[in-house]
Design a protein around this motif. Structure first.
Motif, PDB file in Angstrom:
ATOM      1  N   LEU A  11       0.863  -1.195   0.000  1.00 24.64           N
ATOM      2  CA  LEU A  11       0.000   0.000   0.000  1.00 24.64           C
ATOM      3  C   LEU A  11       0.889   1.231   0.000  1.00 24.64           C
ATOM      4  O   LEU A  11       1.661   1.430   0.940  1.00 24.64           O
ATOM      5  N   ARG A  12       0.759   2.066  -1.034  1.00 27.90           N
ATOM      6  CA  ARG A  12       1.650   3.235  -1.152  1.00 27.90           C
ATOM      7  C   ARG A  12       0.847   4.489  -1.469  1.00 27.90           C
ATOM      8  O   ARG A  12       0.067   4.507  -2.426  1.00 27.90           O
ATOM      9  N   PHE A  13       1.059   5.540  -0.685  1.00 27.08           N
ATOM     10  CA  PHE A  13       0.337   6.802  -0.863  1.00 27.08           C
ATOM     11  C   PHE A  13       1.320   7.951  -0.971  1.00 27.08           C
ATOM     12  O   PHE A  13       2.302   8.009  -0.216  1.00 27.08           O
ATOM     13  N   PHE A  14       1.018   8.900  -1.852  1.00 28.79           N
ATOM     14  CA  PHE A  14       1.726  10.169  -1.826  1.00 28.79           C
ATOM     15  C   PHE A  14       0.987  11.127  -0.898  1.00 28.79           C
ATOM     16  O   PHE A  14      -0.243  11.209  -0.915  1.00 28.79           O
ATOM     17  N   ILE A  15       1.768  11.840  -0.065  1.00 31.22           N
ATOM     18  CA  ILE A  15       1.203  12.805   0.889  1.00 31.22           C
ATOM     19  C   ILE A  15       2.123  14.026   0.893  1.00 31.22           C
ATOM     20  O   ILE A  15       3.177  14.010   0.284  1.00 31.22           O
ATOM     21  N   HIS A  16       1.706  15.101   1.610  1.00 32.98           N
ATOM     22  CA  HIS A  16       2.450  16.374   1.593  1.00 32.98           C
ATOM     23  C   HIS A  16       2.536  16.844   0.129  1.00 32.98           C
ATOM     24  O   HIS A  16       3.601  17.056  -0.423  1.00 32.98           O
ATOM     25  N   ILE A  17       1.347  16.993  -0.473  1.00 36.92           N
ATOM     26  CA  ILE A  17       1.254  17.303  -1.909  1.00 36.92           C
ATOM     27  C   ILE A  17       1.119  18.813  -2.072  1.00 36.92           C
ATOM     28  O   ILE A  17       0.188  19.426  -1.511  1.00 36.92           O
ATOM     29  N   ASN A  18       2.034  19.409  -2.824  1.00 38.83           N
ATOM     30  CA  ASN A  18       1.956  20.851  -3.013  1.00 38.83           C
ATOM     31  C   ASN A  18       0.784  21.198  -3.932  1.00 38.83           C
ATOM     32  O   ASN A  18       0.440  20.438  -4.848  1.00 38.83           O
ATOM     33  N   ASN A  19       0.217  22.377  -3.704  1.00 41.64           N
ATOM     34  CA  ASN A  19      -0.992  22.768  -4.459  1.00 41.64           C
ATOM     35  C   ASN A  19      -0.754  22.876  -5.967  1.00 41.64           C
ATOM     36  O   ASN A  19      -1.692  22.842  -6.743  1.00 41.64           O
ATOM     37  N   THR A  20       0.500  22.982  -6.385  1.00 43.62           N
ATOM     38  CA  THR A  20       0.811  23.055  -7.819  1.00 43.62           C
ATOM     39  C   THR A  20       0.879  21.688  -8.497  1.00 43.62           C
ATOM     40  O   THR A  20       0.973  21.601  -9.721  1.00 43.62           O
ATOM     41  N   ASN A  21       0.861  20.614  -7.722  1.00 39.89           N
ATOM     42  CA  ASN A  21       1.145  19.281  -8.272  1.00 39.89           C
ATOM     43  C   ASN A  21      -0.024  18.788  -9.142  1.00 39.89           C
ATOM     44  O   ASN A  21      -1.166  18.720  -8.668  1.00 39.89           O
ATOM     45  N   PRO A  22       0.248  18.413 -10.401  1.00 34.31           N
ATOM     46  CA  PRO A  22      -0.864  17.980 -11.273  1.00 34.31           C
ATOM     47  C   PRO A  22      -1.556  16.701 -10.801  1.00 34.31           C
ATOM     48  O   PRO A  22      -2.687  16.439 -11.240  1.00 34.31           O
ATOM     49  N   ILE A  23      -0.964  15.923  -9.906  1.00 30.54           N
ATOM     50  CA  ILE A  23      -1.670  14.715  -9.432  1.00 30.54           C
ATOM     51  C   ILE A  23      -2.907  15.076  -8.620  1.00 30.54           C
ATOM     52  O   ILE A  23      -3.762  14.225  -8.366  1.00 30.54           O
ATOM     53  N   LEU A  24      -3.026  16.332  -8.194  1.00 31.33           N
ATOM     54  CA  LEU A  24      -4.213  16.746  -7.428  1.00 31.33           C
ATOM     55  C   LEU A  24      -5.461  16.805  -8.308  1.00 31.33           C
ATOM     56  O   LEU A  24      -6.576  16.842  -7.796  1.00 31.33           O
ATOM     57  N   ARG A  25      -5.264  16.820  -9.630  1.00 31.44           N
ATOM     58  CA  ARG A  25      -6.413  16.820 -10.548  1.00 31.44           C
ATOM     59  C   ARG A  25      -6.673  15.373 -10.949  1.00 31.44           C
ATOM     60  O   ARG A  25      -5.836  14.724 -11.575  1.00 31.44           O
ATOM     61  N   GLU A  26      -7.848  14.862 -10.565  1.00 30.73           N
ATOM     62  CA  GLU A  26      -8.100  13.420 -10.690  1.00 30.73           C
ATOM     63  C   GLU A  26      -8.032  12.914 -12.125  1.00 30.73           C
ATOM     64  O   GLU A  26      -7.718  11.747 -12.357  1.00 30.73           O
ATOM     65  N   ASP A  27      -8.334  13.781 -13.100  1.00 29.93           N
ATOM     66  CA  ASP A  27      -8.327  13.311 -14.489  1.00 29.93           C
ATOM     67  C   ASP A  27      -7.029  13.664 -15.217  1.00 29.93           C
ATOM     68  O   ASP A  27      -6.967  13.573 -16.434  1.00 29.93           O
ATOM     69  N   SER A  28      -5.982  14.047 -14.480  1.00 23.60           N
ATOM     70  CA  SER A  28      -4.726  14.404 -15.163  1.00 23.60           C
ATOM     71  C   SER A  28      -3.962  13.147 -15.576  1.00 23.60           C
ATOM     72  O   SER A  28      -4.119  12.073 -14.975  1.00 23.60           O
ATOM     73  N   GLU A  29      -3.137  13.302 -16.604  1.00 22.01           N
ATOM     74  CA  GLU A  29      -2.289  12.194 -17.047  1.00 22.01           C
ATOM     75  C   GLU A  29      -1.351  11.767 -15.916  1.00 22.01           C
ATOM     76  O   GLU A  29      -1.078  10.580 -15.720  1.00 22.01           O
ATOM     77  N   GLN A  30      -0.872  12.751 -15.126  1.00 25.39           N
ATOM     78  CA  GLN A  30       0.042  12.432 -14.024  1.00 25.39           C
ATOM     79  C   GLN A  30      -0.671  11.610 -12.937  1.00 25.39           C
ATOM     80  O   GLN A  30      -0.084  10.680 -12.377  1.00 25.39           O
ATOM     81  N   ALA A  31      -1.933  11.930 -12.654  1.00 33.71           N
ATOM     82  CA  ALA A  31      -2.682  11.144 -11.658  1.00 33.71           C
ATOM     83  C   ALA A  31      -2.858   9.706 -12.160  1.00 33.71           C
ATOM     84  O   ALA A  31      -2.761   8.745 -11.384  1.00 33.71           O
ATOM     85  N   ARG A  32      -3.075   9.554 -13.455  1.00 27.34           N
ATOM     86  CA  ARG A  32      -3.213   8.199 -14.024  1.00 27.34           C
ATOM     87  C   ARG A  32      -1.887   7.435 -13.950  1.00 27.34           C
ATOM     88  O   ARG A  32      -1.864   6.248 -13.649  1.00 27.34           O
ATOM     89  N   GLN A  33      -0.808   8.137 -14.218  1.00 32.20           N
ATOM     90  CA  GLN A  33       0.514   7.474 -14.136  1.00 32.20           C
ATOM     91  C   GLN A  33       0.792   6.953 -12.728  1.00 32.20           C
ATOM     92  O   GLN A  33       1.323   5.871 -12.538  1.00 32.20           O
ATOM     93  N   VAL A  34       0.442   7.773 -11.746  1.00 36.29           N
ATOM     94  CA  VAL A  34       0.636   7.386 -10.351  1.00 36.29           C
ATOM     95  C   VAL A  34      -0.167   6.113 -10.041  1.00 36.29           C
ATOM     96  O   VAL A  34       0.335   5.158  -9.446  1.00 36.29           O
ATOM     97  N   GLN A  35      -1.424   6.101 -10.511  1.00 33.30           N
ATOM     98  CA  GLN A  35      -2.280   4.929 -10.271  1.00 33.30           C
ATOM     99  C   GLN A  35      -1.742   3.688 -10.963  1.00 33.30           C
ATOM    100  O   GLN A  35      -1.714   2.606 -10.370  1.00 33.30           O
ATOM    101  N   ARG A  36      -1.331   3.870 -12.200  1.00 31.87           N
ATOM    102  CA  ARG A  36      -0.804   2.715 -12.955  1.00 31.87           C
ATOM    103  C   ARG A  36       0.413   2.120 -12.268  1.00 31.87           C
ATOM    104  O   ARG A  36       0.679   0.927 -12.368  1.00 31.87           O
ATOM    105  N   ALA A  37       1.183   2.961 -11.576  1.00 36.80           N
ATOM    106  CA  ALA A  37       2.388   2.485 -10.887  1.00 36.80           C
ATOM    107  C   ALA A  37       2.059   1.913  -9.506  1.00 36.80           C
ATOM    108  O   ALA A  37       2.975   1.562  -8.752  1.00 36.80           O
ATOM    109  N   GLY A  38       0.788   1.820  -9.169  1.00 34.03           N
ATOM    110  CA  GLY A  38       0.396   1.170  -7.913  1.00 34.03           C
ATOM    111  C   GLY A  38       0.345   2.097  -6.715  1.00 34.03           C
ATOM    112  O   GLY A  38       0.284   1.632  -5.578  1.00 34.03           O
TER     113      GLY A  38
END
Ligand code: MLT
Ligand code: MN
Ligand code: ZN
Length: 313
Positions: free
Chosen positions: A268-295
């Motif tokens: 189980l792996r989570f990213f935390i302490h996420i800066n407001n500029t980080n594109p993973i904060l947008r659920e439909d971003s390509e970066q959020a999908r990449q994070v999910q694909r990597a588990g």
């Protein structure tokens, strides 16, 4: 072990008061694809009755109110048995001063962090109103120790602080000089009865073999998700400093955390302490999908987990 994310944003929160970046604009406009977040802090407990806070964010008061398990059970009471600190950055420590209503506090931190917070700090007097008001049980690097309840009883949890690549807090850099292994730590928490384990690494400048090994002991990892890219603030015209300058390994760069943790055994792996500029904060971003694909998952305020030591909850 029960785990509750109280806050998942980096310093400044999401949105940040003085920020008009695309993410902050979207969250203020109520865009359903982005969720507001308070500054990073997590609560953990062996029994669901007595809790330990990992970091004390500037938003600790509203974070306590957001989670009924942290509410008082009597006229003067708190289920919070202690607070563990990973570094002396103000987004991790300022909340201590908000817990000043003459309540005994147990603050687990390295000696270096304690000095940085208490010395030459006139405001610390508010946490020293009576003998024993604030206790600092101490965290020695690489030594597992029990976390205690106020009455000196074992809590069922142990903690081990491991040094992580990092730096002294910005406001102390000039005074403290060269980086020290006690400046920035990761916490490995273990539930002695159930065998569950949590690695809490919210700030980390580089993923070294030692970092991978320390995290690899745990069933669940919370890891530094501050920035997606090395030049995130610079590219948005929001600052001069790179992710490396700020001692945060970016998630998406070729030498970043996604690549470094590929093949990690932690289920189980989570990213935390996420800066407001980080594109993973947008659920439909390509970066959020990449994070999910990597588990990985992106932590959000209010997320709860129960770790039983047998694998993913
Ligand atoms: C950080 O995470 O790098 C610090 O919180 C930055 C800061 O103190 O502004
Ligand atoms: Mn921070
Ligand atoms: Zn912003």
């Amino acid at each position: 072990m029960r785990v509750r994310v109280l806050g998942s944003a980096a310093g400044g929160g999401f949105p940040q008061w003085n920020c008009g970046c695309p993410n902050c604009v979207s969250v203020r406009a109520g865009d359903p694809r982005v969720l507001a977040r308070t500054q990073e802090s997590v609560a953990v407990s062996a029994d669901g009755e007595r809790w330990f806070l990992l970091n004390a964010s500037p938003e600790v008061r509203s974070q306590i109110e957001s989670f009924p398990a942290l509410h008082p059970r009597g006229p003067r009471h708190s289920p919070i048995a202690g607070i563990l600190l990973t570094n002396g950055d103000l987004d991790h420590c300022l909340g201590l001063l908000s817990l000043r209503e003459s309540h005994r506090l147990n603050v687990y931190a390295t000696a270096r962090l304690r000095h940085g917070f208490t010395e030459n700090n006139v405001l610390y007097g508010t946490l020293q109103r009576f003998p024993g008001h604030t206790n600092w049980p101490g965290l020695a690097l690489g030594e597992e120790r029990e976390l205690h309840l106020d009455e000196g009883q074992p809590s069922g949890l142990t903690v081990e602080a491991v040094p992580l690549p990092g730096q002294a807090p910005l406001h102390l850099k000039a005074r403290l000089g060269a980086p020290h292994p006690e400046d920035n730590v990761g916490l490995i928490l273990r539930d002695q009865q159930r065998g569950a384990s949590l690695a809490y690494f919210p700030g980390c400048a580089r993923v070294t073999p030692a970092v991978l090994e320390a995290a690899g002991q745990a069933q669940c990892l919370f890891f530094d998700g501050t920035f997606w890219s090395e030049d995130e603030l610079i590219a948005l015209g929001l600052g001069e400093r790179s992710a490396s300058d700020m001692a945060h390994v970016p998630i998406g760069s070729p030498t970043g955390s996604l690549a470094a943790f590929a093949g990690s055994p932690v289920p189980l792996r989570f990213f935390i302490h996420i800066n407001n500029t980080n594109p993973i904060l947008r659920e439909d971003s390509e970066q959020a999908r990449q994070v999910q694909r990597a588990g990985w998952s992106v932590a959000r305020d209010g997320l709860e987990l129960t770790l039983d030591g047998k694998g993913p909850a």
